[in-house]
Design a protein around this motif. Structure first.
Motif, PDB file in Angstrom:
ATOM      1  N   ILE B  18       0.843  -1.202   0.000  1.00 24.88           N
ATOM      2  CA  ILE B  18       0.000   0.000   0.000  1.00 24.88           C
ATOM      3  C   ILE B  18       0.878   1.252   0.000  1.00 24.88           C
ATOM      4  O   ILE B  18       0.683   2.173  -0.805  1.00 24.88           O
ATOM      5  N   ASN B  19       1.894   1.261   0.876  1.00 29.78           N
ATOM      6  CA  ASN B  19       2.758   2.443   0.957  1.00 29.78           C
ATOM      7  C   ASN B  19       3.512   2.679  -0.348  1.00 29.78           C
ATOM      8  O   ASN B  19       3.636   3.816  -0.818  1.00 29.78           O
ATOM      9  N   TYR B  20       4.007   1.611  -0.963  1.00 29.54           N
ATOM     10  CA  TYR B  20       4.729   1.733  -2.233  1.00 29.54           C
ATOM     11  C   TYR B  20       3.824   2.368  -3.286  1.00 29.54           C
ATOM     12  O   TYR B  20       4.212   3.300  -3.992  1.00 29.54           O
ATOM     13  N   LEU B  21       2.601   1.879  -3.384  1.00 30.40           N
ATOM     14  CA  LEU B  21       1.703   2.360  -4.445  1.00 30.40           C
ATOM     15  C   LEU B  21       1.207   3.774  -4.157  1.00 30.40           C
ATOM     16  O   LEU B  21       1.085   4.589  -5.085  1.00 30.40           O
ATOM     17  N   LEU B  22       0.960   4.082  -2.882  1.00 27.78           N
ATOM     18  CA  LEU B  22       0.519   5.453  -2.548  1.00 27.78           C
ATOM     19  C   LEU B  22       1.619   6.466  -2.898  1.00 27.78           C
ATOM     20  O   LEU B  22       1.353   7.522  -3.492  1.00 27.78           O
ATOM     21  N   VAL B  33      -7.682   2.793  -4.584  1.00 27.00           N
ATOM     22  CA  VAL B  33      -8.836   2.422  -3.738  1.00 27.00           C
ATOM     23  C   VAL B  33      -8.414   1.229  -2.894  1.00 27.00           C
ATOM     24  O   VAL B  33      -7.945   0.227  -3.446  1.00 27.00           O
ATOM     25  N   LEU B  34      -8.540   1.340  -1.573  1.00 28.95           N
ATOM     26  CA  LEU B  34      -8.177   0.222  -0.696  1.00 28.95           C
ATOM     27  C   LEU B  34      -9.434  -0.316  -0.034  1.00 28.95           C
ATOM     28  O   LEU B  34     -10.092   0.389   0.740  1.00 28.95           O
ATOM     29  N   GLY B  35      -9.789  -1.557  -0.355  1.00 26.84           N
ATOM     30  CA  GLY B  35     -11.011  -2.152   0.199  1.00 26.84           C
ATOM     31  C   GLY B  35     -10.696  -3.206   1.246  1.00 26.84           C
ATOM     32  O   GLY B  35      -9.840  -4.059   1.030  1.00 26.84           O
ATOM     33  N   ASP B  36     -11.382  -3.114   2.377  1.00 24.48           N
ATOM     34  CA  ASP B  36     -11.258  -4.163   3.391  1.00 24.48           C
ATOM     35  C   ASP B  36     -12.594  -4.301   4.092  1.00 24.48           C
ATOM     36  O   ASP B  36     -13.366  -3.348   4.186  1.00 24.48           O
ATOM     37  N   TYR B  37     -12.874  -5.490   4.587  1.00 27.11           N
ATOM     38  CA  TYR B  37     -14.108  -5.710   5.341  1.00 27.11           C
ATOM     39  C   TYR B  37     -14.133  -4.791   6.550  1.00 27.11           C
ATOM     40  O   TYR B  37     -15.178  -4.296   6.947  1.00 27.11           O
ATOM     41  N   ASN B  38     -12.941  -4.548   7.109  1.00 21.08           N
ATOM     42  CA  ASN B  38     -12.772  -3.632   8.240  1.00 21.08           C
ATOM     43  C   ASN B  38     -12.424  -2.246   7.707  1.00 21.08           C
ATOM     44  O   ASN B  38     -11.262  -1.949   7.404  1.00 21.08           O
ATOM     45  N   LEU B  39     -13.430  -1.377   7.573  1.00 23.24           N
ATOM     46  CA  LEU B  39     -13.224  -0.053   6.968  1.00 23.24           C
ATOM     47  C   LEU B  39     -12.190   0.759   7.741  1.00 23.24           C
ATOM     48  O   LEU B  39     -11.333   1.427   7.143  1.00 23.24           O
ATOM     49  N   ALA B  40     -12.243   0.682   9.087  1.00 23.53           N
ATOM     50  CA  ALA B  40     -11.318   1.464   9.914  1.00 23.53           C
ATOM     51  C   ALA B  40      -9.874   1.092   9.601  1.00 23.53           C
ATOM     52  O   ALA B  40      -9.001   1.957   9.538  1.00 23.53           O
ATOM     53  N   LEU B  41      -9.641  -0.202   9.379  1.00 20.97           N
ATOM     54  CA  LEU B  41      -8.288  -0.676   9.052  1.00 20.97           C
ATOM     55  C   LEU B  41      -7.837  -0.077   7.721  1.00 20.97           C
ATOM     56  O   LEU B  41      -6.709   0.409   7.592  1.00 20.97           O
ATOM     57  N   ALA B  42      -8.724  -0.104   6.732  1.00 18.55           N
ATOM     58  CA  ALA B  42      -8.396   0.460   5.417  1.00 18.55           C
ATOM     59  C   ALA B  42      -8.118   1.967   5.549  1.00 18.55           C
ATOM     60  O   ALA B  42      -7.163   2.493   4.964  1.00 18.55           O
ATOM     61  N   GLN B  43      -8.923   2.662   6.338  1.00 23.20           N
ATOM     62  CA  GLN B  43      -8.727   4.110   6.534  1.00 23.20           C
ATOM     63  C   GLN B  43      -7.380   4.396   7.194  1.00 23.20           C
ATOM     64  O   GLN B  43      -6.666   5.311   6.806  1.00 23.20           O
ATOM     65  N   GLN B  44      -7.053   3.566   8.176  1.00 26.98           N
ATOM     66  CA  GLN B  44      -5.787   3.746   8.893  1.00 26.98           C
ATOM     67  C   GLN B  44      -4.601   3.571   7.942  1.00 26.98           C
ATOM     68  O   GLN B  44      -3.629   4.325   7.987  1.00 26.98           O
ATOM     69  N   LYS B  45      -4.702   2.586   7.012  1.00 24.15           N
ATOM     70  CA  LYS B  45      -3.599   2.332   6.087  1.00 24.15           C
ATOM     71  C   LYS B  45      -3.482   3.443   5.033  1.00 24.15           C
ATOM     72  O   LYS B  45      -2.396   3.780   4.587  1.00 24.15           O
ATOM     73  N   ASN B  47      -4.490   6.557   5.630  1.00 26.35           N
ATOM     74  CA  ASN B  47      -3.966   7.629   6.490  1.00 26.35           C
ATOM     75  C   ASN B  47      -4.121   9.016   5.865  1.00 26.35           C
ATOM     76  O   ASN B  47      -3.184   9.831   5.862  1.00 26.35           O
ATOM     77  N   GLY B  48      -5.255   9.241   5.240  1.00 25.92           N
ATOM     78  CA  GLY B  48      -5.553  10.572   4.696  1.00 25.92           C
ATOM     79  C   GLY B  48      -4.798  10.941   3.435  1.00 25.92           C
ATOM     80  O   GLY B  48      -4.803  12.103   3.000  1.00 25.92           O
ATOM     81  N   HIS B  49      -4.126   9.970   2.811  1.00 29.28           N
ATOM     82  CA  HIS B  49      -3.345  10.246   1.603  1.00 29.28           C
ATOM     83  C   HIS B  49      -4.257  10.791   0.490  1.00 29.28           C
ATOM     84  O   HIS B  49      -5.343  10.264   0.255  1.00 29.28           O
ATOM     85  N   ALA B  50      -3.780  11.858  -0.187  1.00 27.62           N
ATOM     86  CA  ALA B  50      -4.594  12.550  -1.198  1.00 27.62           C
ATOM     87  C   ALA B  50      -4.995  11.633  -2.346  1.00 27.62           C
ATOM     88  O   ALA B  50      -6.075  11.757  -2.933  1.00 27.62           O
ATOM     89  N   LYS B  51      -4.130  10.661  -2.685  1.00 28.73           N
ATOM     90  CA  LYS B  51      -4.405   9.791  -3.816  1.00 28.73           C
ATOM     91  C   LYS B  51      -5.112   8.500  -3.388  1.00 28.73           C
ATOM     92  O   LYS B  51      -5.324   7.609  -4.221  1.00 28.73           O
ATOM     93  N   GLY B  52      -5.412   8.369  -2.130  1.00 27.08           N
ATOM     94  CA  GLY B  52      -5.982   7.111  -1.635  1.00 27.08           C
ATOM     95  C   GLY B  52      -7.404   7.264  -1.139  1.00 27.08           C
ATOM     96  O   GLY B  52      -7.832   8.346  -0.730  1.00 27.08           O
ATOM     97  N   LYS B  53      -8.149   6.171  -1.218  1.00 24.54           N
ATOM     98  CA  LYS B  53      -9.518   6.172  -0.734  1.00 24.54           C
ATOM     99  C   LYS B  53      -9.807   4.807  -0.105  1.00 24.54           C
ATOM    100  O   LYS B  53      -9.538   3.768  -0.714  1.00 24.54           O
ATOM    101  N   ALA B  54     -10.318   4.815   1.119  1.00 22.77           N
ATOM    102  CA  ALA B  54     -10.647   3.557   1.792  1.00 22.77           C
ATOM    103  C   ALA B  54     -12.126   3.240   1.593  1.00 22.77           C
ATOM    104  O   ALA B  54     -12.967   4.145   1.662  1.00 22.77           O
ATOM    105  N   ILE B  55     -12.430   1.980   1.318  1.00 16.69           N
ATOM    106  CA  ILE B  55     -13.839   1.577   1.231  1.00 16.69           C
ATOM    107  C   ILE B  55     -14.055   0.301   2.040  1.00 16.69           C
ATOM    108  O   ILE B  55     -13.126  -0.475   2.251  1.00 16.69           O
TER     109      ILE B  55
END
Lengths: 446, 446
Positions: B18-22, B33-45, B47-55
């Motif tokens: 995730i860090n490499y691609l961000l 777009v980072l998808g996980d069953y645990n949304l909070a985990l995806a959001q944490q990974k 971490n507010g990155h401008a190019k990233g979105k957690a779902i």
């Protein structure tokens, strides 16, 4: 009214059953239909009998299954166990009772309510093992319980073996029934209970874990545990028994030599060997041994299994031509299939050979006077010929007697039934005596 | 045009990916777009990155799988391997390329033609093992073949271990990845070829069948064979090689002590033990030992396994609290599940612990001048923290580099692809050096 009885499967183990039912068909006015995929075989077994009719029967033809079931009053299945669910489902559909010598599978167990609603009985486990073992054990268990005894240990073992007079190889063993089942016997962990402690023995330690016993007139045997003894606590109403073990009888020394195959991995049926058709027996054994530039297969085997390989084990292995460059000609075979083919060349019944079924129960119990006692109950049945084997007799006759009882409405239970209740086992055990199938019981104080 | 990359699964092993691609999303204008069953985990990974979105992503919701696949240009799956077929089928349907670190399953292999017709690549086995092992081996194999050398033996082994500085228990082992896979490792026969002879080692002999090796700077290891080395002859274009063995690396002495569990049957996952929740560790071990009125569990173990049990093995077993009356609280558990729970209490990573990935290839070959030589190529990677483990780095970075190559259309292959061709492995291995993932190669004349 004439009862119509259909027997499905005319193979080796059906002979005694067919003859029993044909003989009684005259007395009781039954019509016997014998179905087999091989029509000629069915015709040969019916042998022109006035009350018998042979038909070509294909269990994979569902329409034919349904038509045979619907046209007869009673269905006896001697087909391979995997087909029994299909037959049972058809019997439920057409409300016809059914009898087999096979184990109750979970799928068939699930038909319990439907069988009851249809008012039919599905009578199973009516051969020798399972069958005679249940009946003879339950007769003693019910008697001991009625006398106020407390059973503390129950050991029960059965073996299909070569009769002593024809026992002429170093293994004291020949194939008297399905060779594939013999090669795969015991795979998976064995479970039993001993002095209140659960015991689980992995397959690779099974053949090191034997007991010894003797049976009057036929000598010494060893016993290795069967896969799951624990479930028989419920079957035999021995839920709180501290010790229960069911096992298989072999001649002394068999297990130690068979353990060589287990340790090598030669009984594995889960994968196909490379180039199996180009191997020899010796190369087959070598695939399980470490590579060496200068050691022989024999030396490597000795080095790998120092606690197993001794002179008597080597004699057994050598007698099987295991170290010979005999070609294995089977393509795409598993180790178990190759081993079976090697064994089949040597363990086949010779002309005139007769087999033997041996069974022994041992009960340790405290009687109503707090006296500790032991009952040993043993059965030995010899085959009459290569066709009328002890296996065919002991599988077929109890099943045939049960079939008679159902046909004559002496046995009118519904649902899935195994012979652990008096009304089933008493008349069968009594009539078995007429066929020389009788236990020798001894009681001692311990 | 902005490339949209979906990463499915935000678990431990996804962090480096995730860090490499961000980081590269900024340079190349990607949307992650980072998808996980645990949304909070995806959001944490993210971490507010401008190019990233957690779902929130649920692989069991087929409509959502299809919508995520259809809305993105490239799918990277870090989900458990069993879900990959479903993702791959959706990728075929919507003509989107996919990348994973998992093995090509037969089901996915069957999508080959459809993937080609759709013009997409399904790039798999892009982690460490499988992944870096393929790439690094194929670079040497292709080079040796190009030089006219003939490879006579190839040994390749990988281990996920605790880094030496944090190695403070008698097993020299801690769980650095999925504990269940460690407990079940090696079940089923191991197959390899040695000096032109096929060798099949049953599970119960696997941990007796080790080789030793050393890796500069990190010391001595032992190797036990993986399940199927034979199929790699085709993967590595070594169809006629006389010796090929893939294995697992452990610290010296591990296999002998682990063999105790194998011999007891304590790694069996095929049945549920009676009363598992009422047992203690000591009783668990005793269920696999013979009954005795007066012998201790320790003495019975010694008597059962005299060639295995010695002081150092007993130290390892005792350290695990195996002989203690520690309650096992899991209900309806298999032996393997109980063993895992005992091990998890002792083999967990402590705060500050760092793991290690070790890999070693050994090639024996005859060069174009008929000189016999040997190449040893070794890789050691240390984890950075309990989160950024060596496992996460070595699984995530090669997969991330491959994802970049596909996103930038530097890699435009179609069908099912594993990294055994130059156009995949060369750029990945080159870039891995920037992350300190670099093999140390030695060549000697033998």
């Amino acid at each position: 009214m004439t009862k119509k009885i259909a027997i499905l499967g005319a193979g080796l183990s059906s002979t005694s059953l067919i003859n029993y039912l044909l003989e009684r068909a005259v007395i009781y006015d039954w019509q016997i239909v014998l179905g087999d995929y091989n029509l000629a075989l069915a015709q040969q077994k019916i042998n022109g009998h006035a009350k018998g009719k042979a038909i070509q029967f294909d269990v994979k033809n569902q329409a034919q299954v349904d038509s045979v079931v619907s046209e007869n009053d009673l269905i006896v299945s001697m087909l391979p166990a995997m087909f029994h669910y299909q037959i049972a489902a058809s019997c439920v559909k057409f409300a016809k009772s059914m009898l087999t010598a096979s184990y109750v599978s979970p799928e068939i167990k699930a038909l319990e309510d439907q069988a009851k609603s249809a008012g039919i009985g599905i009578f199973m486990e009516l051969g020798v093992d399972p069958g005679i073992d249940h009946m003879s054990a339950m007769r003693i268990i019910d008697r001991l319980h009625a006398e106020g005894s407390e059973i503390t240990a129950f050991y029960s073992s059965t073996g299909g073996l070569i009769a002593p007079a024809y026992d002429n190889n170093p293994w004291n063993y020949k194939f008297t029934w399905n060779p594939r089942n013999v090669v795969l016997a015991g795979q998976g962990p064995s479970k039993y209970i001993e002095n209140g402690l659960y015991k689980y023995i992995p397959y690779h330690r099974l053949f090191k874990n034997t007991m010894q016993t003797s049976i009057d007139g036929v000598g010494e045997f060893e016993i290795y545990p069967n896969r799951d003894s624990l479930k028989y606590r419920q079957t035999y109403k021995l839920d709180t028994i501290p010790t229960l073990l069911r096992g298989t009888l072999r001649r002394v020394g068999f297990a130690k030599a068979w353990d060589v195959f287990v340790q090598l991995g030669a009984t594995d049926d889960t994968y196909i060997m490379e180039n199996s058709s180009e191997m020899t027996n010796r190369q087959f054994i070598n695939t399980f041994l470490p590579y060496s530039k200068d050691q022989s297969v024999e030396s490597k085997l000795q080095a790998l299994l120092p606690n197993i390989i001794d002179e008597t084990v080597m004699e057994k292995l050598t007698w099987l031509d295991l170290f010979a460059e005999t070609p294995i000609t089977i393509e795409k075979a598993s180790p178990a299939q190759i081993l079976q083919s090697i064994l089949e060349r040597k363990w086949q019944l010779d002309e005139g050979d007769k087999d033997m079924i041996a069974m022994q129960h041992r009960f340790d119990f405290t009687d109503a006077n707090h006296q500790m006692k032991q009952i040993t109950s043993s059965l030995v049945v010899f085959g009459e010929s290569k066709e009328t084997t002890a296996m065919a007799i002991t599988v077929g006759i109890p099943l045939a007697i049960a079939t008679k009882m159902v046909a004559l409405e002496q046995l009118v239970l519904t649902g899935i039934q195994v012979p652990v209740t008096k009304e089933i086992y008493e008349p069968i055990l009594d009539e078995l005596k007429e066929f020389g199938i009788e236990f020798n019981e001894k009681e001692i104080t311990i």
